[in-house]
Write a protein that holds these residues in place. Structure first.
Motif, PDB file in Angstrom:
ATOM      1  N   LEU A  44       0.743  -1.313   0.236  1.00  0.00           N
ATOM      2  CA  LEU A  44       0.244  -0.034   0.040  1.00  0.00           C
ATOM      3  C   LEU A  44       0.765   1.280   0.183  1.00  0.00           C
ATOM      4  O   LEU A  44       0.527   2.309  -0.812  1.00  0.00           O
ATOM      5  N   LEU A  59     -10.667   0.874   0.250  1.00  0.00           N
ATOM      6  CA  LEU A  59     -10.365  -0.355   0.998  1.00  0.00           C
ATOM      7  C   LEU A  59     -11.414  -0.603   2.018  1.00  0.00           C
ATOM      8  O   LEU A  59     -12.152   0.119   2.724  1.00  0.00           O
ATOM      9  N   SER A  74     -14.850   0.903   5.728  1.00  0.00           N
ATOM     10  CA  SER A  74     -13.850   1.061   5.048  1.00  0.00           C
ATOM     11  C   SER A  74     -13.096   2.403   4.998  1.00  0.00           C
ATOM     12  O   SER A  74     -13.247   2.973   5.998  1.00  0.00           O
ATOM     13  N   SER A 144      -3.495   0.171   8.115  1.00  0.00           N
ATOM     14  CA  SER A 144      -3.224  -1.308   8.214  1.00  0.00           C
ATOM     15  C   SER A 144      -4.054  -1.930   9.554  1.00  0.00           C
ATOM     16  O   SER A 144      -4.737  -2.684   9.840  1.00  0.00           O
ATOM     17  N   LEU A 159      -9.901  -8.121   2.602  1.00  0.00           N
ATOM     18  CA  LEU A 159     -10.203  -6.843   2.239  1.00  0.00           C
ATOM     19  C   LEU A 159     -10.279  -6.750   0.689  1.00  0.00           C
ATOM     20  O   LEU A 159      -9.849  -7.667  -0.088  1.00  0.00           O
ATOM     21  N   TYR A 161     -10.232  -3.828  -2.595  1.00  0.00           N
ATOM     22  CA  TYR A 161      -9.989  -2.653  -2.919  1.00  0.00           C
ATOM     23  C   TYR A 161      -9.967  -2.051  -4.348  1.00  0.00           C
ATOM     24  O   TYR A 161     -10.120  -2.917  -5.254  1.00  0.00           O
ATOM     25  N   ALA A 179      -4.993  -8.960  -0.590  1.00  0.00           N
ATOM     26  CA  ALA A 179      -6.377  -8.369  -0.687  1.00  0.00           C
ATOM     27  C   ALA A 179      -6.646  -8.586  -1.941  1.00  0.00           C
ATOM     28  O   ALA A 179      -5.937  -8.733  -2.944  1.00  0.00           O
TER      29      ALA A 179
END
Length: 359
Positions: A44, A59, A74, A144, A159, A161, A179
């Motif tokens: 990220l 996210l 989120s 995180s 997760l 994204y 993710a």
């Protein structure tokens, strides 16, 4: 469920990760989960440092996988001019009753650096945070910890994204660890659902087992006839030291995504208690013991079959099985599916009795 028992209420003294992984014998599993979060944060940070002005990152803790129902936890980020990054985290005003954050979780958000709703200009009912592309490492760590410790995501695999520009056009980015890229999956799943529900040129529904093979083959990036299928018709998918199977049942129509987490294990009362505790803490699925085998299972309805539901079940099970077999093996012995050198639990001459089939 009371407000204090809401999902995000785990953000107090213990995170959900800590609750799941609280015994000394699970040190290896804790390390694996921690490393997954580190990889997510690093990816990220690297991505945020490269995004152009006008880019947006969404996210979200997948509510289907995490069992949060209508609650959507989120974090949204937008890159402004001169490298400024504005971040927004969902607040209680956007969460349904029963899933709102308790005081400890709100305090944790503030301690992480988030300003209460309305303090940062434009934050409205959300928590706000301002940073820059020069501080993406610190920002990624904060995000995180927000997703993991406050919102209760047990693993980055839960997760999804989405990265897009100011015109809502998707931006190509490197994967964020484990993710899921929501935009790509949505397109793939829409196409896949269309293919598996109807034939290429036919309006007639196709058999459930054929639909399942097509979905799994698409996930494995192979052809349906190249899948590993055993004599029982189960599709096998290796997940680290674990093996995940996908089985189609006709009556009632059901797709069972399951894994023999441990075999040749002694079914003691302590084991049953542990499986019950873990099942209660798992976002979806269940753990049970029959004879000397511990199983993990996630069912998917076959009636009105949805390709996306099966894809999610397979993704969750492959992650959980590979982690749970290590954890339970450390506590109760037995043999993992691909655990080289694992030894079965020793049984005495009076240990032929089997206590129960299911939790």
């Amino acid at each position: 469920m009371t407000e204090d028992q809401g999902r995000a209420g785990v953000g107090g003294e213990q995170s959900q990760e800590t609750i799941l992984l609280d015994e000394p014998t699970t040190a290896d599993l804790r390390s694996k989960v921690t490393e997954a979060w580190r990889e997510f944060a690093a990816a990220l940070a690297a991505m945020l440092a490269k995004l152009p002005a006008g880019a947006n990152v969404e996210l979200t803790l997948d509510p289907t996988a995490s069992g949060t129902g209508d609650a959507v936890y989120s974090v949204n980020l937008s890159v402004g001019d001169e490298g400024q990054i504005n971040a927004l985290a969902v607040g209680n005003a956007s969460l349904p009753a029963g899933y709102r954050m308790d005081r400890a979780a709100v305090a944790d958000l503030v301690a992480l650096g988030w300003s209460p709703p309305g303090v940062v200009e434009g934050s409205g009912e959300q928590f706000g945070l301002r940073s820059s592309t020069a501080e993406t490492g610190r920002l990624a760590t904060t995000i995180s910890r927000t997703l993991r410790d406050v919102y209760g995501a047990p693993h980055p695999a839960f997760l999804v994204y989405l990265v897009h520009d100011a015109e809502d056009e998707p931006l190509p980015v490197e994967p964020l660890g484990t993710a899921r890229p929501e935009a790509l999956l949505d397109e793939d799943e829409a196409e896949l659902a269309e293919r598996v529900v109807r034939g290429a040129e036919s309006e007639e529904l196709i058999a459930l087992d054929e639909q399942v093979r097509m979905v799994v083959a698409a996930m494995m990036k192979s052809a349906p006839d190249q899948l590993q299928v055993d004599s029982d018709g189960d599709i096998g998918i290796r997940a680290g030291s674990a093996m995940v199977f996908v089985r189609v049942r006709d009556n009632p129509p059901l797709v069972d995504v399951f894994s023999p987490v441990l075999t040749e294990v002694e079914p003691t009362e302590q084991l049953y208690v542990k499986l019950s505790e873990l099942t209660n803490r798992m976002p979806i699925g269940r753990l049970y013991c029959t004879n000397d085998t511990v199983w993990a299972s996630i069912p998917v309805f076959g009636r009105n079959f949805q390709a996306t539901h099966l894809m999610l079940a397979v993704q969750v099970m492959t992650g959980l099985a590979d982690e749970l077999d290590d954890r339970l093996h450390g506590e109760f012995g037995g043999k993992r599916f691909f655990g080289e050198g694992d030894k079965p639990t020793h049984r005495g001459p009076d240990d032929d009795h089997r206590t129960g089939m299911y939790l």
